[in-house]
Design a protein around this motif. Structure first.
Motif, mmCIF file in Angstrom:
data_model
loop_
_atom_site.group_PDB
_atom_site.id
_atom_site.type_symbol
_atom_site.label_atom_id
_atom_site.label_comp_id
_atom_site.label_asym_id
_atom_site.label_seq_id
_atom_site.Cartn_x
_atom_site.Cartn_y
_atom_site.Cartn_z
ATOM 1 N N VAL A 1 -1.480 -44.006 3.156
ATOM 2 C CA VAL A 1 -1.111 -43.474 4.479
ATOM 3 C C VAL A 1 0.043 -44.285 5.074
ATOM 4 O O VAL A 1 0.000 -45.503 5.113
ATOM 5 C CB VAL A 1 -2.310 -43.551 5.465
ATOM 6 C CG1 VAL A 1 -1.974 -42.883 6.767
ATOM 7 C CG2 VAL A 1 -3.534 -42.928 4.813
ATOM 8 N N VAL B 1 0.803 -53.495 12.556
ATOM 9 C CA VAL B 1 -0.596 -53.877 12.360
ATOM 10 C C VAL B 1 -1.290 -52.845 11.477
ATOM 11 O O VAL B 1 -2.042 -53.189 10.562
ATOM 12 C CB VAL B 1 -1.319 -54.009 13.707
ATOM 13 C CG1 VAL B 1 -2.824 -54.169 13.504
ATOM 14 C CG2 VAL B 1 -0.763 -55.182 14.496
ATOM 15 N N ARG B 2 -1.009 -51.596 11.737
ATOM 16 C CA ARG B 2 -1.648 -50.555 10.931
ATOM 17 C C ARG B 2 -1.223 -50.675 9.468
ATOM 18 O O ARG B 2 -2.042 -50.644 8.552
ATOM 19 C CB ARG B 2 -1.311 -49.170 11.479
ATOM 20 C CG ARG B 2 -2.142 -48.073 10.832
ATOM 21 C CD ARG B 2 -1.975 -46.731 11.489
ATOM 22 N NE ARG B 2 -0.585 -46.372 11.667
ATOM 23 C CZ ARG B 2 0.267 -46.184 10.675
ATOM 24 N NH1 ARG B 2 -0.121 -46.335 9.426
ATOM 25 N NH2 ARG B 2 1.518 -45.853 10.930
ATOM 26 N N GLN B 3 0.075 -50.847 9.275
ATOM 27 C CA GLN B 3 0.580 -50.914 7.903
ATOM 28 C C GLN B 3 0.061 -52.134 7.154
ATOM 29 O O GLN B 3 -0.291 -52.059 5.982
ATOM 30 C CB GLN B 3 2.120 -50.938 7.904
ATOM 31 C CG GLN B 3 2.717 -49.591 8.299
ATOM 32 C CD GLN B 3 4.229 -49.662 8.490
ATOM 33 O OE1 GLN B 3 4.800 -50.745 8.567
ATOM 34 N NE2 GLN B 3 4.866 -48.505 8.556
ATOM 35 N N LEU B 4 0.041 -53.282 7.834
ATOM 36 C CA LEU B 4 -0.331 -54.527 7.147
ATOM 37 C C LEU B 4 -1.837 -54.697 7.006
ATOM 38 O O LEU B 4 -2.286 -55.456 6.150
ATOM 39 C CB LEU B 4 0.247 -55.738 7.888
ATOM 40 C CG LEU B 4 1.773 -55.828 7.962
ATOM 41 C CD1 LEU B 4 2.199 -57.136 8.605
ATOM 42 C CD2 LEU B 4 2.381 -55.705 6.572
ATOM 43 N N VAL B 5 -2.584 -54.025 7.868
ATOM 44 C CA VAL B 5 -4.031 -54.238 7.853
ATOM 45 C C VAL B 5 -4.792 -52.955 7.537
ATOM 46 O O VAL B 5 -5.392 -52.824 6.464
ATOM 47 C CB VAL B 5 -4.525 -54.818 9.195
ATOM 48 C CG1 VAL B 5 -6.048 -54.975 9.195
ATOM 49 C CG2 VAL B 5 -3.849 -56.148 9.471
ATOM 50 N N PHE B 6 -4.748 -51.995 8.454
ATOM 51 C CA PHE B 6 -5.689 -50.890 8.353
ATOM 52 C C PHE B 6 -5.349 -49.909 7.239
ATOM 53 O O PHE B 6 -6.249 -49.299 6.656
ATOM 54 C CB PHE B 6 -5.828 -50.192 9.713
ATOM 55 C CG PHE B 6 -6.465 -51.095 10.739
ATOM 56 C CD1 PHE B 6 -7.823 -51.353 10.702
ATOM 57 C CD2 PHE B 6 -5.691 -51.731 11.703
ATOM 58 C CE1 PHE B 6 -8.416 -52.210 11.624
ATOM 59 C CE2 PHE B 6 -6.271 -52.584 12.625
ATOM 60 C CZ PHE B 6 -7.636 -52.829 12.576
ATOM 61 N N ASP B 7 -4.088 -49.767 6.918
ATOM 62 C CA ASP B 7 -3.742 -48.899 5.785
ATOM 63 C C ASP B 7 -4.244 -49.482 4.467
ATOM 64 O O ASP B 7 -4.304 -48.785 3.463
ATOM 65 C CB ASP B 7 -2.222 -48.719 5.698
ATOM 66 C CG ASP B 7 -1.721 -47.701 6.713
ATOM 67 O OD1 ASP B 7 -2.549 -47.135 7.449
ATOM 68 O OD2 ASP B 7 -0.492 -47.485 6.769
ATOM 69 N N ARG B 8 -4.572 -50.769 4.488
ATOM 70 C CA ARG B 8 -4.974 -51.407 3.231
ATOM 71 C C ARG B 8 -6.479 -51.508 3.081
ATOM 72 O O ARG B 8 -6.983 -51.964 2.062
ATOM 73 C CB ARG B 8 -4.358 -52.801 3.153
ATOM 74 C CG ARG B 8 -2.876 -52.676 2.977
ATOM 75 C CD ARG B 8 -2.185 -53.989 2.855
ATOM 76 N NE ARG B 8 -0.851 -53.753 2.306
ATOM 77 C CZ ARG B 8 0.236 -54.426 2.664
ATOM 78 N NH1 ARG B 8 0.138 -55.394 3.551
ATOM 79 N NH2 ARG B 8 1.399 -54.148 2.123
ATOM 80 N N LEU B 9 -7.204 -51.128 4.124
ATOM 81 C CA LEU B 9 -8.657 -51.191 4.077
ATOM 82 C C LEU B 9 -9.228 -49.782 4.085
ATOM 83 O O LEU B 9 -8.655 -48.879 4.691
ATOM 84 C CB LEU B 9 -9.185 -51.962 5.300
ATOM 85 C CG LEU B 9 -8.685 -53.396 5.469
ATOM 86 C CD1 LEU B 9 -9.276 -54.007 6.737
ATOM 87 C CD2 LEU B 9 -9.011 -54.249 4.256
ATOM 88 N N LEU C 1 -6.249 -58.096 1.790
ATOM 89 C CA LEU C 1 -5.144 -58.217 2.743
ATOM 90 C C LEU C 1 -4.094 -59.203 2.242
ATOM 91 O O LEU C 1 -2.887 -58.961 2.352
ATOM 92 C CB LEU C 1 -5.671 -58.638 4.115
ATOM 93 C CG LEU C 1 -6.541 -57.594 4.821
ATOM 94 C CD1 LEU C 1 -7.027 -58.128 6.167
ATOM 95 C CD2 LEU C 1 -5.766 -56.287 5.026
ATOM 96 N N LEU D 1 -2.382 -47.191 16.509
ATOM 97 C CA LEU D 1 -3.750 -47.577 16.201
ATOM 98 C C LEU D 1 -4.732 -46.739 17.001
ATOM 99 O O LEU D 1 -4.471 -46.397 18.144
ATOM 100 C CB LEU D 1 -3.953 -49.052 16.553
ATOM 101 C CG LEU D 1 -3.091 -50.050 15.790
ATOM 102 C CD1 LEU D 1 -3.323 -51.452 16.340
ATOM 103 C CD2 LEU D 1 -3.385 -50.010 14.311
ATOM 104 N N GLN E 1 -9.544 -49.298 16.127
ATOM 105 C CA GLN E 1 -8.706 -50.245 15.389
ATOM 106 C C GLN E 1 -8.117 -51.291 16.317
ATOM 107 O O GLN E 1 -8.039 -52.470 15.969
ATOM 108 C CB GLN E 1 -7.583 -49.497 14.669
ATOM 109 C CG GLN E 1 -8.068 -48.714 13.449
ATOM 110 C CD GLN E 1 -6.993 -47.843 12.850
ATOM 111 O OE1 GLN E 1 -6.032 -47.457 13.526
ATOM 112 N NE2 GLN E 1 -7.148 -47.508 11.575
#
Lengths: 153, 153
Positions: free
Chosen positions: A1, B120-128, A143, A7, A11
């Motif tokens: 994605v 933040v979304r790209q570095l964290v939540f997109d990866r989880l 991460l 966010l 999030q």
DNA sequence: CAAGATTGACATATCAATCTTC
DNA sequence: GAAGATTGATATGTCAATCTTG
């Protein structure tokens, strides 16, 4: 994605909680280490890396790479640690600079390590279930790998 | 559990991975924020807190409490931000000092926020995975609550 | 006196620029 | 010239001490 949306509320809350936790945890651990052993986090990190190296010595540039620190940051840190007798600089071949743990540095680390470990266990692992500890490790690894991957791309 | 044993090998690895991840992530986010918006993490944190307060103003001591920052740290930070026109100090009743976000500060935050959120979304939540994100939130909350609880005890 | 604000000293982190030696 | 080391400027964080005012 890789959409452009921001966010979600959940999030955002998660991120803020993480940031605050991370800052408080880092500060608490640093304060305990300082109080118990007169070592900063940076001191401790350098001492661990050196003491795990063969002979307690490393090239400065290798240490910089291993810790992923700016060479300048490492230089300033080593200068401060030299002054306190925790490490010493030695001359290597050519332009290379070697840094070595001193007996005093080893003693400080040996004295600090068990207390530090106990604090980490008390502040972190005693508060997580075995399953959460595994999730904690897995998420951190995921991460970190992602962050490193960004650089090579 | 409150034994005297040290960390297991797995816990030690998990801890080191977490510490490294946390440092790299913080550094990366800070560098992106600085590059995009000329704001430090601290600037951003203060601006968010103020802009979410009624009227964009807070007593300095309340801000210090809300952010859980040393009063001195906050003072120095506010001095720097005043110089750059992001916030301004106002006189409150008695000894109270009031700090308010300026129009320029609001503009800087509004420009920075969506970009920051995307990072933040790209570095964290997109990866989880969705499940991992929930675990991430839960673990952060658990650890933060534990850290806060230590203080009140 | 006490809450709150301020100051200064020092440690740490980042960056850019320069020096040194092969 | 380039790898690596050093330096200095500036920003940030912590602490202890002091100032100020109710």
């Amino acid at each position: 994605v890789t959409s452009d949306e921001e966010l979600s509320a959940g999030q955002l809350t998660a991120w803020r909680t993480f940031m605050e936790m991370q800052e408080v945890l880092r500060g608490r651990i640093a304060a305990l280490l300082q109080a118990d052993s007169k070592l900063s986090n940076a001191d401790y990190t350098v001492l661990v890396a050196l003491s795990e190296a063969a002979d307690g010595r490393m090239r400065a540039v290798s240490l910089s790479y291993a810790l992923q620190w700016e060479k300048s940051r490492l230089h300033h840190q080593l200068t401060r640690m030299c002054k306190r007798g925790l490490v010493e600089r030695q001359c290597g071949v050519g332009r290379a600079s070697i840094v070595a743990v001193t007996a005093e540095g080893r003693a400080a680390l040996n004295a600090a390590a068990p207390i530090h470990s106990r604090h980490v266990r008390q502040l972190v692992f005693d508060r997580l279930t075995k399953q959460q500890a595994e999730q904690f490790a897995q998420i951190s690894r995921t991460l970190l790998d992602g962050l490193r991957h960004d650089l090579s791309g």
